[in-house]
Write an enzyme that holds these catalytic residues in place. Sequence first.
Site, PDB file in Angstrom:
ATOM      1  N   ARG A 158      29.548  52.915  39.512  1.00 41.20           N
ATOM      2  CA  ARG A 158      29.751  53.394  40.697  1.00 41.20           C
ATOM      3  C   ARG A 158      29.397  54.854  41.454  1.00 41.20           C
ATOM      4  O   ARG A 158      28.990  55.122  42.408  1.00 41.20           O
ATOM      5  CB  ARG A 158      31.040  52.819  40.955  1.00 41.20           C
ATOM      6  CG  ARG A 158      31.137  51.943  41.882  1.00 41.20           C
ATOM      7  CD  ARG A 158      32.526  51.673  41.940  1.00 41.20           C
ATOM      8  NE  ARG A 158      32.704  50.206  42.560  1.00 41.20           N
ATOM      9  CZ  ARG A 158      33.693  49.091  43.105  1.00 41.20           C
ATOM     10  NH1 ARG A 158      35.234  49.547  42.384  1.00 41.20           N
ATOM     11  NH2 ARG A 158      34.001  48.304  43.432  1.00 41.20           N
TER      12      ARG A 158
ATOM     13  N   GLY B 124      33.087  41.980  42.476  1.00 41.93           N
ATOM     14  CA  GLY B 124      33.125  42.876  42.121  1.00 41.93           C
ATOM     15  C   GLY B 124      33.506  42.129  40.121  1.00 41.93           C
ATOM     16  O   GLY B 124      32.832  42.274  39.220  1.00 41.93           O
TER      17      GLY B 124
ATOM     18  N   GLY C 125      34.813  43.158  48.699  1.00 36.48           N
ATOM     19  CA  GLY C 125      35.837  42.999  49.965  1.00 36.48           C
ATOM     20  C   GLY C 125      35.073  43.299  51.217  1.00 36.48           C
ATOM     21  O   GLY C 125      34.648  42.820  52.107  1.00 36.48           O
TER      22      GLY C 125
HETATM   23  P1  ADP Z   1      34.596  38.515  42.915  1.00 37.49           P
HETATM   24  O1  ADP Z   1      34.666  39.396  42.656  1.00 37.49           O
HETATM   25  O2  ADP Z   1      32.606  38.135  42.914  1.00 37.49           O
HETATM   26  O3  ADP Z   1      34.226  37.989  44.628  1.00 37.49           O
HETATM   27  P2  ADP Z   1      36.124  36.177  42.756  1.00 37.49           P
HETATM   28  O4  ADP Z   1      37.343  37.810  42.933  1.00 37.49           O
HETATM   29  O5  ADP Z   1      36.347  35.742  44.900  1.00 37.49           O
HETATM   30  O6  ADP Z   1      34.978  37.201  42.644  1.00 37.49           O
HETATM   31  O7  ADP Z   1      36.488  35.228  42.035  1.00 37.49           O
HETATM   32  C1  ADP Z   1      36.723  35.823  40.916  1.00 37.49           C
HETATM   33  C2  ADP Z   1      37.816  34.484  40.268  1.00 37.49           C
HETATM   34  O8  ADP Z   1      38.052  33.798  40.308  1.00 37.49           O
HETATM   35  C3  ADP Z   1      37.615  35.252  38.354  1.00 37.49           C
HETATM   36  O9  ADP Z   1      38.875  35.200  38.716  1.00 37.49           O
HETATM   37  C4  ADP Z   1      37.751  33.795  38.142  1.00 37.49           C
HETATM   38  O10 ADP Z   1      38.413  32.902  36.329  1.00 37.49           O
HETATM   39  C5  ADP Z   1      38.372  32.298  39.438  1.00 37.49           C
HETATM   40  N1  ADP Z   1      37.187  30.859  39.175  1.00 37.49           N
HETATM   41  C6  ADP Z   1      36.929  30.752  39.355  1.00 37.49           C
HETATM   42  N2  ADP Z   1      36.163  29.331  38.713  1.00 37.49           N
HETATM   43  C7  ADP Z   1      37.607  28.710  39.064  1.00 37.49           C
HETATM   44  C8  ADP Z   1      38.213  27.896  38.713  1.00 37.49           C
HETATM   45  N3  ADP Z   1      37.809  26.441  38.757  1.00 37.49           N
HETATM   46  N4  ADP Z   1      39.873  27.974  38.936  1.00 37.49           N
HETATM   47  C9  ADP Z   1      40.485  28.899  38.846  1.00 37.49           C
HETATM   48  N5  ADP Z   1      39.821  29.982  39.263  1.00 37.49           N
HETATM   49  C10 ADP Z   1      38.715  30.187  38.910  1.00 37.49           C
HETATM   50 MG    MG Z   2      37.379  39.552  42.510  1.00 34.31          MG
END
Ligand code: ADP
Ligand code: MG
Length: 395
Positions: free
Chosen positions: A37, A352, A375
């Site tokens: 960043r 993230g 977000g």
């Molecule tokens: P990003 O930050 O890329 O937008 P999110 O914050 O939406 O992603 O999601 C990330 C989280 O989703 C991780 O902490 C991961 O452990 C969780 N996750 C992924 N698959 C599963 C699952 N099957 N059950 C529970 N949590 C999950």
């Molecule tokens: Mg996240």
Amino acid sequence: MSKLSLHDIVIKDKKVLMRVDFNVPLNEDGTISDDTRIKATIPSIEYILNQGGSLILISHLGRPKKGGEPHLSLKICAEKLSKLLKKPVVFISDVLGENVKNALSEMTNGDIILLENLRFYKAEEHPETDPSFAKQIASYGDIYVNDAFGCSHRKHSSIFKIPTYFEGKAASGFLLDKETAFLNTIVQQPKRPFYAILGGSKISTKIGVIKNLIEKIDALFLGGGMAFTFLKAQGIKIGDSVYEEAFLEEAKEIIKKSQEKAVKLWLPIDFVISCKEEVKTVNSKDGIPDGWAGMDIGEKTIKEWEEGLKTASTVFWNGPVGVFEKETFSKGTNELAKTLSNLSATTIIGGGDSLAAIQKLHLHEKFTHISTGGGATLEYLEFGHLPGIDALSER
Ligand code: ADP
Ligand code: MG
């Protein structure tokens, strides 16, 4: 209507107040674990300095509770930036007050100052509690620039209030321009076929973007925790996997909509499931037994999706498809990242955790665009604009 950009304004002899996103991830010992960043703002910073302006940088770091927490001081970012720019960056350990005033009065063209963590003041996140906060900070600069894409979905003082004091002089920085330009290509005229892969833990945080994307994409790959609400909607047993009852109807609607729009919906055909210390793989159609939870997509899904993704011209990916933080459940996310990194398609990644997964594999150079926002990226895709962009001057 388009917004004023850094390119449009005369910088010489001006003090530029620039909101950056130095909210970097930290290691346990307080050092910076990833400086992406900070690096991402360097084009705007160098441009302003080269044009003969001076810079006052403002940012937040983490989520201070009381304000003044030493481990959330931006001092480390000033040091990092100074190293990257190979020039001094003056750090002022406050946002308001005499020290800031003195530093500003001594500034000359080419100088660069970073102020302390904006969130040490409650009024940053809650502008209504003290409108004088934004007004005071606005008085520091002749020009305002927002280069903090990752924060632009927030109606905070530095994003949404300060620019209102700069009529005709509130512009977007190069990072903000670059981020929105890439996202516009997928919102407005994606090269087809255009596929989206969505994962993460919950549907609730992604439902808006799923609904919006379904209008624009040719196929949707759903993994991660949110896939289970969709499987349940199809009458499949999901055991103790994450599930959001409140979104069951929405999931059914999305399934229906995808059929109407001929958007191919790829749900995992097998899962890695776990029960206490035990781990095994099951086919989705057989369901997940009670006491077991789905933690990652299985081998068959990985192969099937790899084949399916080969035909893409554009892919947007947000959200890990498994609990990737644990080695045992990281294979789906890692293999997906590798598959995408080998495609010749335009690949855009946001979020993230998705970014963290890619960085661990050292694959970040292999994607067309990696968004610095999570977000903000999703809200931009959902609404097509962000409060922090709306607040800038018209060109
Ligand atoms: P990003 O930050 O890329 O937008 P999110 O914050 O939406 O992603 O999601 C990330 C989280 O989703 C991780 O902490 C991961 O452990 C969780 N996750 C992924 N698959 C599963 C699952 N099957 N059950 C529970 N949590 C999950
Ligand atoms: Mg996240």
